[in-house]
Design a protein around this motif. Structure first.
Motif, short mmCIF file in Angstrom:
data_model
loop_
_atom_site.label_atom_id
_atom_site.label_comp_id
_atom_site.label_asym_id
_atom_site.label_seq_id
_atom_site.Cartn_x
_atom_site.Cartn_y
_atom_site.Cartn_z
N LYS A 58 -31.20 -19.73 -8.92
CA LYS A 58 -31.42 -18.65 -9.87
C LYS A 58 -31.92 -19.24 -11.17
CE LYS A 58 -28.31 -15.28 -8.09
NZ LYS A 58 -27.29 -14.30 -8.37
N LEU A 59 -33.06 -18.69 -11.57
CA LEU A 59 -33.62 -19.10 -12.87
C LEU A 59 -33.06 -18.18 -13.93
CD1 LEU A 59 -37.33 -19.61 -11.78
CD2 LEU A 59 -35.62 -21.36 -12.16
N SER A 60 -32.88 -18.74 -15.07
CA SER A 60 -32.35 -17.89 -16.14
C SER A 60 -33.48 -16.95 -16.60
CB SER A 60 -31.86 -18.74 -17.30
OG SER A 60 -32.93 -19.43 -17.88
N SER A 61 -33.15 -15.70 -16.66
CA SER A 61 -34.15 -14.72 -17.09
C SER A 61 -34.02 -14.55 -18.59
CB SER A 61 -33.93 -13.40 -16.36
OG SER A 61 -32.65 -12.92 -16.65
N ARG A 62 -35.02 -14.97 -19.27
CA ARG A 62 -35.02 -14.93 -20.72
C ARG A 62 -36.33 -14.36 -21.18
NH1 ARG A 62 -35.73 -19.79 -24.35
NH2 ARG A 62 -35.81 -18.68 -26.30
N VAL A 63 -36.28 -13.37 -22.06
CA VAL A 63 -37.49 -12.72 -22.56
C VAL A 63 -37.76 -13.25 -23.96
CG1 VAL A 63 -38.55 -10.51 -23.12
CG2 VAL A 63 -37.00 -10.68 -21.18
N ASP A 64 -38.98 -13.65 -24.18
CA ASP A 64 -39.37 -14.14 -25.50
C ASP A 64 -39.86 -12.96 -26.34
OD1 ASP A 64 -39.99 -15.73 -27.61
OD2 ASP A 64 -41.87 -16.49 -26.75
#
Length: 174
Positions: A12-18
């Protein structure tokens, strides 16, 4: 028994929104609307007209010799007079637009009124021009007169839209 292959689990990749771009856009929109709101506010100017019923002109009344009124009518018609219409300093003149018409007249009036004011001991007191466009005059004529105010360096002027009956008769006769 055979070893069953183990189920491969995906990492699982960390879901991060810029949100950097979103913050920049929002600040630009805020600034745009602040500037647009400031530009939409009506700009008004206080207008001080002379007290025509003044007995003592040393109490703050404006000398009628400084007043020059320009009446604008249809078909590029200009009628101008000095002083008050009830007691004009000279007969009303019919003028035309251009450097040999209203431009020349405004320069001459400004010069004469400055000389008169200087003789009275008030060297900075120039002409007071009252511009009265009629309902028949067009916007271009008003803009042309305002341009003439800037060109001839007349600082004190006002646009007034109330005509007296005498002024209406004066425009009709010319």
């Amino acid at each position: 028994m055979k070893n069953l292959p183990q189920k491969v689990r995906s990492r699982k990749l960390s879901s991060r929104v810029d949100l950097t771009a979103m913050v920049s856009v929002s600040f630009l929109l805020i600034i745009f609307f602040m500037v647009a709101t400031e530009l939409r506010k009506p700009k008004i100017m206080d207008l001080s007209l002379p007290d025509y019923d003044c007995d003592d002109c040393h109490s703050g009344c404006i000398d009628a010799t400084r007043i020059y009124t320009i009446l604008l009518d249809d078909n590029n018609k200009i009628v101008a007079y000095s002083g008050l219409l009830d007691y004009p300093l000279e007969t009303p003149k019919k003028l035309v637009y251009g450097k040999n018409g209203i431009h020349k007249e405004l320069l001459n009036k400004q010069k004469a009124i400055l000389e008169y004011s200087t003789a009275l001991g008030k060297p900075k007191s120039g002409a007071i021009v009252i511009i009265k466009p009629s309902k028949k005059s067009n916007f271009k004529n008003l803009v042309d007169i305002l341009d003439e105010m800037a060109i001839t360096k007349i600082d004190t002027y006002a646009i007034v839209n109330d005509f007296s009956q005498e002024e209406s008769k004066l425009l009709a006769s010319n």
